[in-house]
Write an enzyme that holds these catalytic residues in place. Structure first.
Site, PDB file in Angstrom:
ATOM      1  N   ASN A 153      -2.869 -11.958 -13.756  1.00 30.46           N
ATOM      2  CA  ASN A 153      -2.399 -12.034 -12.375  1.00 30.46           C
ATOM      3  C   ASN A 153      -3.214 -11.060 -11.529  1.00 30.46           C
ATOM      4  O   ASN A 153      -3.273  -9.870 -11.827  1.00 30.46           O
ATOM      5  CB  ASN A 153      -0.910 -11.651 -12.363  1.00 30.46           C
ATOM      6  CG  ASN A 153      -0.397 -11.378 -10.966  1.00 30.46           C
ATOM      7  OD1 ASN A 153      -0.866 -11.974  -9.994  1.00 30.46           O
ATOM      8  ND2 ASN A 153       0.578 -10.486 -10.862  1.00 30.46           N
ATOM      9  N   ALA A 155     -47.824  31.894  22.993  1.00 35.08           N
ATOM     10  CA  ALA A 155     -47.113  32.149  21.738  1.00 35.08           C
ATOM     11  C   ALA A 155     -46.163  33.323  21.919  1.00 35.08           C
ATOM     12  O   ALA A 155     -46.509  34.317  22.548  1.00 35.08           O
ATOM     13  CB  ALA A 155     -48.114  32.438  20.632  1.00 35.08           C
ATOM     14  N   ALA A 168       0.825  -1.218   0.000  1.00 33.13           N
ATOM     15  CA  ALA A 168       0.000   0.000   0.000  1.00 33.13           C
ATOM     16  C   ALA A 168       0.856   1.263   0.000  1.00 33.13           C
ATOM     17  O   ALA A 168       0.470   2.277   0.569  1.00 33.13           O
ATOM     18  CB  ALA A 168      -0.916  -0.017   1.219  1.00 33.13           C
ATOM     19  N   ALA A 169       2.018   1.198  -0.639  1.00 35.18           N
ATOM     20  CA  ALA A 169       2.927   2.346  -0.576  1.00 35.18           C
ATOM     21  C   ALA A 169       2.805   3.260  -1.785  1.00 35.18           C
ATOM     22  O   ALA A 169       3.280   4.395  -1.760  1.00 35.18           O
ATOM     23  CB  ALA A 169       4.360   1.863  -0.439  1.00 35.18           C
ATOM     24  N   GLY A 170       2.176   2.787  -2.857  1.00 31.51           N
ATOM     25  CA  GLY A 170       2.154   3.549  -4.112  1.00 31.51           C
ATOM     26  C   GLY A 170       1.267   4.781  -4.024  1.00 31.51           C
ATOM     27  O   GLY A 170       0.351   4.859  -3.206  1.00 31.51           O
ATOM     28  N   TYR A 179     -35.821  24.405  16.443  1.00 31.97           N
ATOM     29  CA  TYR A 179     -34.496  23.897  16.807  1.00 31.97           C
ATOM     30  C   TYR A 179     -34.523  23.426  18.260  1.00 31.97           C
ATOM     31  O   TYR A 179     -34.803  24.209  19.173  1.00 31.97           O
ATOM     32  CB  TYR A 179     -33.411  24.973  16.646  1.00 31.97           C
ATOM     33  CG  TYR A 179     -32.092  24.486  17.208  1.00 31.97           C
ATOM     34  CD1 TYR A 179     -31.456  23.374  16.649  1.00 31.97           C
ATOM     35  CD2 TYR A 179     -31.509  25.096  18.315  1.00 31.97           C
ATOM     36  CE1 TYR A 179     -30.271  22.892  17.182  1.00 31.97           C
ATOM     37  CE2 TYR A 179     -30.320  24.614  18.852  1.00 31.97           C
ATOM     38  CZ  TYR A 179     -29.704  23.511  18.286  1.00 31.97           C
ATOM     39  OH  TYR A 179     -28.549  23.024  18.816  1.00 31.97           O
ATOM     40  N   ARG A 205      -2.300   7.048 -11.753  1.00 30.64           N
ATOM     41  CA  ARG A 205      -3.428   7.069 -12.681  1.00 30.64           C
ATOM     42  C   ARG A 205      -4.720   7.599 -12.046  1.00 30.64           C
ATOM     43  O   ARG A 205      -5.685   7.880 -12.729  1.00 30.64           O
ATOM     44  CB  ARG A 205      -3.653   5.658 -13.255  1.00 30.64           C
ATOM     45  CG  ARG A 205      -2.571   5.232 -14.222  1.00 30.64           C
ATOM     46  CD  ARG A 205      -2.571   3.735 -14.486  1.00 30.64           C
ATOM     47  NE  ARG A 205      -1.888   2.979 -13.445  1.00 30.64           N
ATOM     48  CZ  ARG A 205      -1.787   1.655 -13.423  1.00 30.64           C
ATOM     49  NH1 ARG A 205      -2.336   0.924 -14.381  1.00 30.64           N
ATOM     50  NH2 ARG A 205      -1.140   1.052 -12.445  1.00 30.64           N
TER      51      ARG A 205
HETATM   52  C1  UD1 Z   1       0.260  -5.357 -10.394  1.00 35.32           C
HETATM   53  C2  UD1 Z   1       1.001  -6.593 -10.962  1.00 35.32           C
HETATM   54  C3  UD1 Z   1       0.210  -7.135 -12.160  1.00 35.32           C
HETATM   55  C4  UD1 Z   1      -1.205  -7.461 -11.730  1.00 35.32           C
HETATM   56  C5  UD1 Z   1      -1.877  -6.249 -11.062  1.00 35.32           C
HETATM   57  C6  UD1 Z   1      -3.200  -6.677 -10.440  1.00 35.32           C
HETATM   58  C7  UD1 Z   1       3.383  -6.239 -10.606  1.00 35.32           C
HETATM   59  C8  UD1 Z   1       4.683  -5.865 -11.232  1.00 35.32           C
HETATM   60  N1  UD1 Z   1       2.319  -6.217 -11.403  1.00 35.32           N
HETATM   61  O1  UD1 Z   1       0.268  -4.351 -11.383  1.00 35.32           O
HETATM   62  O2  UD1 Z   1       0.840  -8.300 -12.658  1.00 35.32           O
HETATM   63  O3  UD1 Z   1      -1.959  -7.879 -12.854  1.00 35.32           O
HETATM   64  O4  UD1 Z   1      -1.056  -5.740 -10.006  1.00 35.32           O
HETATM   65  O5  UD1 Z   1      -3.897  -5.595  -9.883  1.00 35.32           O
HETATM   66  O6  UD1 Z   1       3.366  -6.569  -9.442  1.00 35.32           O
HETATM   67  N2  UD1 Z   1       2.987  -0.772  -4.523  1.00 35.32           N
HETATM   68  C9  UD1 Z   1       3.857  -0.463  -3.505  1.00 35.32           C
HETATM   69  N3  UD1 Z   1       5.118  -0.082  -3.802  1.00 35.32           N
HETATM   70  C10 UD1 Z   1       5.586   0.034  -5.078  1.00 35.32           C
HETATM   71  C11 UD1 Z   1       4.676  -0.276  -6.125  1.00 35.32           C
HETATM   72  C12 UD1 Z   1       3.388  -0.676  -5.818  1.00 35.32           C
HETATM   73  O7  UD1 Z   1       3.493  -0.560  -2.325  1.00 35.32           O
HETATM   74  O8  UD1 Z   1       6.759   0.396  -5.244  1.00 35.32           O
HETATM   75  C13 UD1 Z   1       1.608  -1.188  -4.183  1.00 35.32           C
HETATM   76  C14 UD1 Z   1       0.569  -0.211  -4.692  1.00 35.32           C
HETATM   77  O9  UD1 Z   1       0.276   0.758  -3.684  1.00 35.32           O
HETATM   78  C15 UD1 Z   1      -0.620  -1.113  -4.958  1.00 35.32           C
HETATM   79  C16 UD1 Z   1       0.006  -2.458  -5.292  1.00 35.32           C
HETATM   80  O10 UD1 Z   1       1.337  -2.408  -4.822  1.00 35.32           O
HETATM   81  O11 UD1 Z   1      -1.449  -1.235  -3.811  1.00 35.32           O
HETATM   82  C17 UD1 Z   1      -0.016  -2.769  -6.792  1.00 35.32           C
HETATM   83  O12 UD1 Z   1       0.713  -1.752  -7.464  1.00 35.32           O
HETATM   84  P1  UD1 Z   1       0.255  -1.180  -8.870  1.00 35.32           P
HETATM   85  O13 UD1 Z   1       1.230  -0.127  -9.265  1.00 35.32           O
HETATM   86  O14 UD1 Z   1      -1.177  -0.841  -8.847  1.00 35.32           O
HETATM   87  O15 UD1 Z   1       0.527  -2.462  -9.796  1.00 35.32           O
HETATM   88  P2  UD1 Z   1      -0.208  -2.814 -11.152  1.00 35.32           P
HETATM   89  O16 UD1 Z   1       0.395  -2.023 -12.236  1.00 35.32           O
HETATM   90  O17 UD1 Z   1      -1.661  -2.734 -10.955  1.00 35.32           O
HETATM   91 MG    MG Z   2      -2.866  -1.904  -9.496  1.00 31.95          MG
END
Ligand code: UD1
Ligand code: MG
Length: 471
Positions: free
Chosen positions: A186, A441, A18-20, A384, A24
């Site tokens: 995946n 009143a 959950a670091a991303g 009120y 998008r």
């Molecule tokens: C990823 C998978 C893809 C799969 C898809 C399903 C990889 C390389 N790809 O792609 O095969 O079909 O999920 O939804 O794993 N995150 C981090 N740190 C990072 C990058 C990501 O914590 O450095 C977390 C994001 O916050 C997110 C999750 O990992 O919760 C998935 O990352 P995201 O960038 O959404 O991967 P996808 O491109 O969706």
């Molecule tokens: Mg994703």
């Protein structure tokens, strides 16, 4: 319905990525903090993971990590949660690596989840873990959860060998035209033998289109070392939909709500006049033969009893509604309680632990804040009532105001049973009105009224010159 999906065969740990930021989403808010059903995405994932009764849930945090941590701790007990910081987001493999110090020597099964895949059900995860432990009799080193999609674009494709066994996962951006035709994707959800995962992870490189360390390379590396990689193909693609854009966010919000409304209609006997135009939280409960009109929103753990009518445009949040209650159009009801056979609205506002006792009535343009309206009592128009306790069978005339705020502090009003408060009465709190009393009143009532007394009058007159401290 509490279910326990714990698996006795091996210790289960969970790791949620959950670091991303979620580029998008085009948002200043980290993706996993965006909400569906009024709860951050990460909270949905945490709640589902909890149902498997894992030893611990590790969450990889980075973007707005403190806020994500706070959200997680609203869902999980501190002793069941741990946080790994990923300072720079260099890919999902790098994210898993951030938790190395906690996990690399653990003799456990690691269930890896994505913070942006919120609809996954505990039953599905339990089946994945089961498959992981029982694959070919002795269990797999890694099991990948997959689904087939008509339109697989954007996802990593799961490539199988000629025998139909796992070969590799190829990200969309690295896929050949032929690989792009593969419909099996995946889900980003896997089970691993924890130690073997971390050992293979050291060998993952970032030589790919995105220059990232992909977790998806780990199963291939393990397979090349002769480890068994299993695939658990699931049939409900909605469950593993990842949220990457706001379009997908809105889509899943609608899916979740539709699922809730269908369950309420089919299993609980609730009527929806227009099921497409109602917004009902997954955690709300609604009783049999209750009728919900269009554009009603019901949020959080709201309970609504049998045989109620909720008219259009009303929003009810975190409240308890009894049986046979009629709530007319465009009411807002928050953190409040309404007992059996009450009527409310149209356009009433109940908030701050307002409480209506049985058969009480609140009419149009009435606001109740932290107020108890006793059994059979009525406040029918333009009123009120704040910080007030009102007894039984009392009538509050149109335009009555409890003047509860002196500019610094709030004060209480107490009104007894069988009282008649005349139209446009101002009750200057703190104040008590005894049983059976009547106000005329337009009265401005500044002193307590004894039982069965009639008070009237309000000549406005100058009483002092205000100085600076008074204002
Ligand atoms: C990823 C998978 C893809 C799969 C898809 C399903 C990889 C390389 N790809 O792609 O095969 O079909 O999920 O939804 O794993 N995150 C981090 N740190 C990072 C990058 C990501 O914590 O450095 C977390 C994001 O916050 C997110 C999750 O990992 O919760 C998935 O990352 P995201 O960038 O959404 O991967 P996808 O491109 O969706
Ligand atoms: Mg994703």
């Amino acid at each position: 319905m509490e279910q326990n999906f714990s698996n006795e065969q091996s210790t289960l740990d969970v790791l949620i990525l959950a670091a991303g930021l979620g580029t998008r989403m085009r948002s200043n808010l980290a993706k996993v903090l965006h909400k569906i059903d009024n709860r951050p995405l990460i909270n949905h994932v945490c709640r589902t993971a909890t149902a498997l009764a894992p030893r611990k849930i590790y969450v990889v945090i980075g973007h707005q990590g403190e806020d994500v941590k706070k959200a997680v701790l609203e869902e999980l007990n501190e002793e069941h949660a741990a946080f790994a910081w990923q300072k720079e987001q260099l890919g999902t493999g790098h994210a898993v690596n951030s938790a190395r110090e906690f996990l690399e020597n653990e003799d456990s099964t690691l269930l890896v989840l994505s913070g942006d895949v919120p609809m996954i059900r505990a039953e599905t995860l339990a089946a994945l873990v089961q498959k992981h432990h029982t694959h070919r009799g002795k269990g797999a080193t890694c099991t990948v959860l997959t689904v087939k999609l008509e339109d697989p674009s954007g996802y990593g494709r799961v490539v199988r060998d000629s025998a139909g066994l796992f070969d590799k996962i190829v990200e969309q951006k690295d896929a050949t035209d032929e690989e792009k035709q593969v419909k099996e994707i995946n889900s980003g959800i896997y089970c691993f033998n924890t130690k073997k995962l971390y050992s293979a992870l050291s060998r993952v490189k970032n030589e790919n289109a995105q220059g990232e360390y992909y977790l998806t390379d780990v199963p291939r590396l393990l397979r090349e070392e002769g480890e068994d990689i299993a695939i658990y193909q699931h049939n409900d693609s909605k469950e593993v939909s990842g949220i990457n854009t706001r379009v997908e966010l809105a889509d899943l919000e609608r899916t979740l709500c539709r699922r809730t409304i269908s369950r309420l209609m089919l299993d609980y006997g609730v009527t929806f006049v227009d099921p497409k135009n109602a917004y009902i939280s997954e955690s709300a409960n609604i009783g049999r033969d209750t009728i919900i009109y269009p554009n009603v929103t019901i949020e959080k753990d709201t309970e609504i009893g049998d045989g109620c009518v909720i008219r259009g445009g009303t929003r009810i949040t975190n409240s308890r509604i009894g049986r046979g209650v009629e709530i007319l159009d465009n009411c807002v009801i928050t953190d409040s309680e309404i007992a059996d056979n009450c009527t409310v609205g149209p356009m009433a506002h109940l908030r701050g632990h307002a409480k209506m006792e049985e058969s009480a009535k609140v009419g149009n343009f009435v606001e109740l804040k932290k107020t108890i309206l006793g059994r059979g009592s009525k406040a029918n128009h333009l009123t009120y009532l704040g910080d007030a306790t009102i007894g039984e069978k009392t009538n509050i005339g149109a335009g009555t105001i409890t003047c509860n705020y002196d500019g610094k502090n709030k004060h209480a009003t107490s009104i007894g049973n069988n009282v008649k408060i005349g139209s446009d009465t101002m009750l200057i709190a703190p104040i008590k009105v005894g049983d059976g009393a009547v106000t005329g009143a337009g009265s401005v009532v500044t002193k307590d009224v004894e039982s069965n007394k009639l008070v009237v009058g309000a000549p406005a007159r100058a009483i002092k010159t205000l100085n600076q401290e008074d204002s």
